[in-house]
Motif scaffolding. Sequence first.
Motif, PDB file in Angstrom:
ATOM      1  N   GLU A 134      37.504  52.645  51.294  1.00  0.00           N
ATOM      2  CA  GLU A 134      37.499  51.614  52.340  1.00  0.00           C
ATOM      3  C   GLU A 134      36.978  52.147  53.661  1.00  0.00           C
ATOM      4  OE1 GLU A 134      41.161  48.793  50.847  1.00  0.00           O
ATOM      5  OE2 GLU A 134      40.723  48.967  52.976  1.00  0.00           O
ATOM      6  N   ASN A 145      36.011  45.885  44.156  1.00  0.00           N
ATOM      7  CA  ASN A 145      37.336  45.534  44.672  1.00  0.00           C
ATOM      8  C   ASN A 145      37.707  46.321  45.920  1.00  0.00           C
ATOM      9  OD1 ASN A 145      38.545  43.384  43.146  1.00  0.00           O
ATOM     10  ND2 ASN A 145      38.350  44.715  41.359  1.00  0.00           N
ATOM     11  N   PHE A 184      36.066  44.351  48.575  1.00  0.00           N
ATOM     12  CA  PHE A 184      36.676  43.025  48.652  1.00  0.00           C
ATOM     13  C   PHE A 184      38.026  43.083  49.365  1.00  0.00           C
ATOM     14  CE2 PHE A 184      39.047  39.380  47.014  1.00  0.00           C
ATOM     15  CZ  PHE A 184      38.135  38.373  47.239  1.00  0.00           C
ATOM     16  N   ARG A 185      38.795  44.130  49.074  1.00  0.00           N
ATOM     17  CA  ARG A 185      40.092  44.259  49.750  1.00  0.00           C
ATOM     18  C   ARG A 185      39.899  44.450  51.250  1.00  0.00           C
ATOM     19  NH1 ARG A 185      44.866  46.284  47.923  1.00  0.00           N
ATOM     20  NH2 ARG A 185      44.594  48.202  49.122  1.00  0.00           N
ATOM     21  N   SER A 195      39.054  41.115  52.646  1.00  0.00           N
ATOM     22  CA  SER A 195      40.218  40.223  52.673  1.00  0.00           C
ATOM     23  C   SER A 195      41.147  40.587  53.821  1.00  0.00           C
ATOM     24  CB  SER A 195      40.970  40.268  51.334  1.00  0.00           C
ATOM     25  OG  SER A 195      41.650  41.483  51.184  1.00  0.00           O
ATOM     26  N   ARG A 196      41.213  41.885  54.128  1.00  0.00           N
ATOM     27  CA  ARG A 196      42.094  42.310  55.228  1.00  0.00           C
ATOM     28  C   ARG A 196      41.582  41.827  56.583  1.00  0.00           C
ATOM     29  NH1 ARG A 196      44.730  46.397  52.498  1.00  0.00           N
ATOM     30  NH2 ARG A 196      43.093  47.924  52.345  1.00  0.00           N
ATOM     31  N   GLN A 242      45.101  32.313  50.701  1.00  0.00           N
ATOM     32  CA  GLN A 242      46.112  33.077  51.429  1.00  0.00           C
ATOM     33  C   GLN A 242      46.439  32.496  52.795  1.00  0.00           C
ATOM     34  OE1 GLN A 242      47.473  36.149  49.985  1.00  0.00           O
ATOM     35  NE2 GLN A 242      46.471  35.177  48.236  1.00  0.00           N
ATOM     36  N   GLU A 246      33.359  47.537  37.506  1.00  0.00           N
ATOM     37  CA  GLU A 246      34.796  47.732  37.722  1.00  0.00           C
ATOM     38  C   GLU A 246      35.372  48.685  36.677  1.00  0.00           C
ATOM     39  OE1 GLU A 246      36.651  46.982  40.252  1.00  0.00           O
ATOM     40  OE2 GLU A 246      35.008  45.927  41.259  1.00  0.00           O
ATOM     41  N   TYR A 285      47.804  40.308  39.494  1.00  0.00           N
ATOM     42  CA  TYR A 285      46.438  40.613  39.941  1.00  0.00           C
ATOM     43  C   TYR A 285      46.276  40.305  41.437  1.00  0.00           C
ATOM     44  CZ  TYR A 285      41.441  39.442  40.624  1.00  0.00           C
ATOM     45  OH  TYR A 285      40.163  39.319  41.116  1.00  0.00           O
ATOM     46  N   HIS A 286      46.716  39.129  41.850  1.00  0.00           N
ATOM     47  CA  HIS A 286      46.537  38.768  43.256  1.00  0.00           C
ATOM     48  C   HIS A 286      47.412  39.625  44.177  1.00  0.00           C
ATOM     49  CE1 HIS A 286      44.681  34.645  42.139  1.00  0.00           C
ATOM     50  NE2 HIS A 286      43.764  35.554  42.352  1.00  0.00           N
ATOM     51  N   LEU A 326      45.542  42.707  44.543  1.00  0.00           N
ATOM     52  CA  LEU A 326      44.318  42.486  45.324  1.00  0.00           C
ATOM     53  C   LEU A 326      44.609  42.478  46.828  1.00  0.00           C
ATOM     54  CD1 LEU A 326      41.310  41.851  44.829  1.00  0.00           C
ATOM     55  CD2 LEU A 326      41.891  39.424  44.773  1.00  0.00           C
ATOM     56  N   PHE A 327      45.724  41.876  47.212  1.00  0.00           N
ATOM     57  CA  PHE A 327      45.994  41.701  48.636  1.00  0.00           C
ATOM     58  C   PHE A 327      47.089  42.630  49.173  1.00  0.00           C
ATOM     59  CE2 PHE A 327      44.388  37.466  47.232  1.00  0.00           C
ATOM     60  CZ  PHE A 327      43.176  37.544  47.890  1.00  0.00           C
ATOM     61  N   ALA A 328      47.517  43.596  48.345  1.00  0.00           N
ATOM     62  CA  ALA A 328      48.581  44.499  48.779  1.00  0.00           C
ATOM     63  C   ALA A 328      48.105  45.388  49.925  1.00  0.00           C
ATOM     64  CB  ALA A 328      49.029  45.355  47.606  1.00  0.00           C
ATOM     65  N   GLU A 329      49.012  45.676  50.841  1.00  0.00           N
ATOM     66  CA  GLU A 329      48.717  46.644  51.904  1.00  0.00           C
ATOM     67  C   GLU A 329      48.723  48.050  51.300  1.00  0.00           C
ATOM     68  OE1 GLU A 329      47.936  46.114  55.062  1.00  0.00           O
ATOM     69  OE2 GLU A 329      48.059  43.942  54.830  1.00  0.00           O
ATOM     70  N   GLY A 330      48.158  48.977  52.008  1.00  0.00           N
ATOM     71  CA  GLY A 330      48.235  50.373  51.584  1.00  0.00           C
ATOM     72  C   GLY A 330      47.222  50.730  50.511  1.00  0.00           C
ATOM     73  N   GLN A 331      47.562  51.754  49.734  1.00  0.00           N
ATOM     74  CA  GLN A 331      46.645  52.282  48.723  1.00  0.00           C
ATOM     75  C   GLN A 331      46.285  51.215  47.686  1.00  0.00           C
ATOM     76  OE1 GLN A 331      45.144  55.101  49.835  1.00  0.00           O
ATOM     77  NE2 GLN A 331      45.345  55.980  47.789  1.00  0.00           N
ATOM     78  N   ARG A 332      45.059  51.285  47.224  1.00  0.00           N
ATOM     79  CA  ARG A 332      44.622  50.335  46.204  1.00  0.00           C
ATOM     80  C   ARG A 332      45.328  50.623  44.876  1.00  0.00           C
ATOM     81  NH1 ARG A 332      39.863  50.621  42.785  1.00  0.00           N
ATOM     82  NH2 ARG A 332      39.504  52.616  43.768  1.00  0.00           N
ATOM     83  N   LEU A 358      43.735  47.545  39.394  1.00  0.00           N
ATOM     84  CA  LEU A 358      43.170  46.294  39.901  1.00  0.00           C
ATOM     85  C   LEU A 358      41.958  45.796  39.111  1.00  0.00           C
ATOM     86  CD1 LEU A 358      43.149  44.068  42.001  1.00  0.00           C
ATOM     87  CD2 LEU A 358      41.996  45.616  43.582  1.00  0.00           C
ATOM     88  N   GLY A 359      41.015  46.685  38.847  1.00  0.00           N
ATOM     89  CA  GLY A 359      39.786  46.268  38.156  1.00  0.00           C
ATOM     90  C   GLY A 359      40.067  45.690  36.777  1.00  0.00           C
ATOM     91  N   GLU A 410      41.534  42.294  37.090  1.00  0.00           N
ATOM     92  CA  GLU A 410      40.502  41.299  37.409  1.00  0.00           C
ATOM     93  C   GLU A 410      39.758  40.866  36.142  1.00  0.00           C
ATOM     94  OE1 GLU A 410      37.223  42.606  39.812  1.00  0.00           O
ATOM     95  OE2 GLU A 410      36.462  40.574  40.070  1.00  0.00           O
TER      96      GLU A 410
END
Lengths: 390, 163
Positions: A31, A64, A67-68, A71-72, A106, B57, B115-116, B119-125, B129-130, B133
Amino acid sequence: MNFHIKRTFESGYNDNNQEFMISGKLRPQAEAEMVDLMHDIDQAATQVRGTFFLNVKRLAYVNNIAFRALSRVIARLSAREDLQIVIVTSGVLGWSTRKFSAIAAQADNVSVAEYDRDFYPGQSFLEDGGFIPILRTQTRLTWRHERELLAKHGLKPGMQVADICCGIGDFAALVNRAFAPARLLALDHSRSSLDYARKVAADFGMTDIEYVHGDASAIMIEDNSFDFVTCRHSLQIFDRPELILRELFRICKPGGRVYVTNEKISQCMGEPRGDSITAAYVEVAALFAHFKMDLEFGPKSRRALIDAGFADLRMDSFTVANTDGDPQEFAEMVTAWQDVFLNEMARDRGDSPELVALMQRGLQDHITAALHPTGYAGWPVWAASGQKPL
Amino acid sequence: MCSERAVDLIEVSMGIHDFSSEWMHCDRISSYVARMVCQTRADPLFSANLFSSALNELLEIVFLNHGADGDMTCRVRQMGDVDMIEIALPCDDETLEFYRDVVGSLDRHDIQDLYHAALFAEGQRDARLGIFELAVDYRAKISVLEQSGRMTLAAEIAFGGVQ
């Protein structure tokens, strides 16, 4: 607009439209590689009041990780209550609208607009399945003239050819037969038309035409790919033809040529009852203008090509006439026009019965002129081409 | 997913050390394979874009999760409307456990929420995830097969039904 050229993508902010555009490919490893882009989006949004457009319609790939990050930044911006955020996607990319819709879900002030659907006002009239027979008839009628004109405008066997806004693909099939191109790509944004095109090609045993779903104003094809690019009867039905010409220019090789045809519908003519015919087509031109389509574009093609950067302009006009071959074909074409113009477009515009009657009478007179033993009926078309400078 | 016989389309192989030495290998392999596989399809550009997005991915996950030595082989076969992407890679116990855990979670009824959330979690990926998806957005059938120090991560996707 300030564009920053990056390794795999371009981005820039257009303050006239309050639009930040990202195109190309975003597949970073971390990122951290997105920091500059995120900063640019943040900065752009600070200048926006009302609606902020994030245009990703030409963002062909995003992993991804990217994308993340996107999204942020959108989540951050959505915290601004004064801001509506519209993410502009493209239906040409199978994943784009679905994926970005997850971001829109969201926050209440974030939405997704699929660009292709909004870009073609009035086009639905022309995509309806019932219009297909008339398109085939039109192509058959114009091909009698264009077959020779295409050679005059530089089309030769063995070329790499693209037909943009190919519609039902019949012109591409004719070019394939007559000019044996080394490669022939036919692109349109109507899936139903392309399905029809593939069926016709299969029926004729043609397996070497690439039928591609795409947006003519944002073609997912590399620069400088084709020797000869055609775009027929299409600039006239888009409200921003310069966007399409820019793409035709881009995918054309230096030294290659772009060939366009367009009409000037008000100059459709015939005898007997010439006055009635002329009066009707003047109104038809105004009807199309109401739906942001310029069916008077034909003679403007030269100026449009010059403005787009083309050189060595060649311009011709020809008149499809009842005397070309079978007058019945001409009459059938005008009959189909009647249906679309009067039963659909005039109704949708809410035209008065008097105005509809005037157009109805004029088009009927055009049919009568076509079928009359001593009559003459004509439909003028302008063909123009320009060379992309070396 | 289909009773037809699978047809081999393409196979790309390289040492896992070489593969994981450069992140852009994921992009280059996925772009190349997608272009080759999709060139004769009804809409080659549209298909290749989707195919590349999915394969990239998978390759990015393999880039980050693999065993120490051996080759990485990416093979694509086609069976009817279904593309079968198979990535064979060296694996140790930890790697195998990671992939088995991810694939095991795909049967959960709340996989879309999972999955979502990832996708939208804070912090480390979330490293899964892939694969999430592919299972949700591409409706991929994903499996893992282990055989003497190597494993195959397989994804069966009907790209025609993705949109």
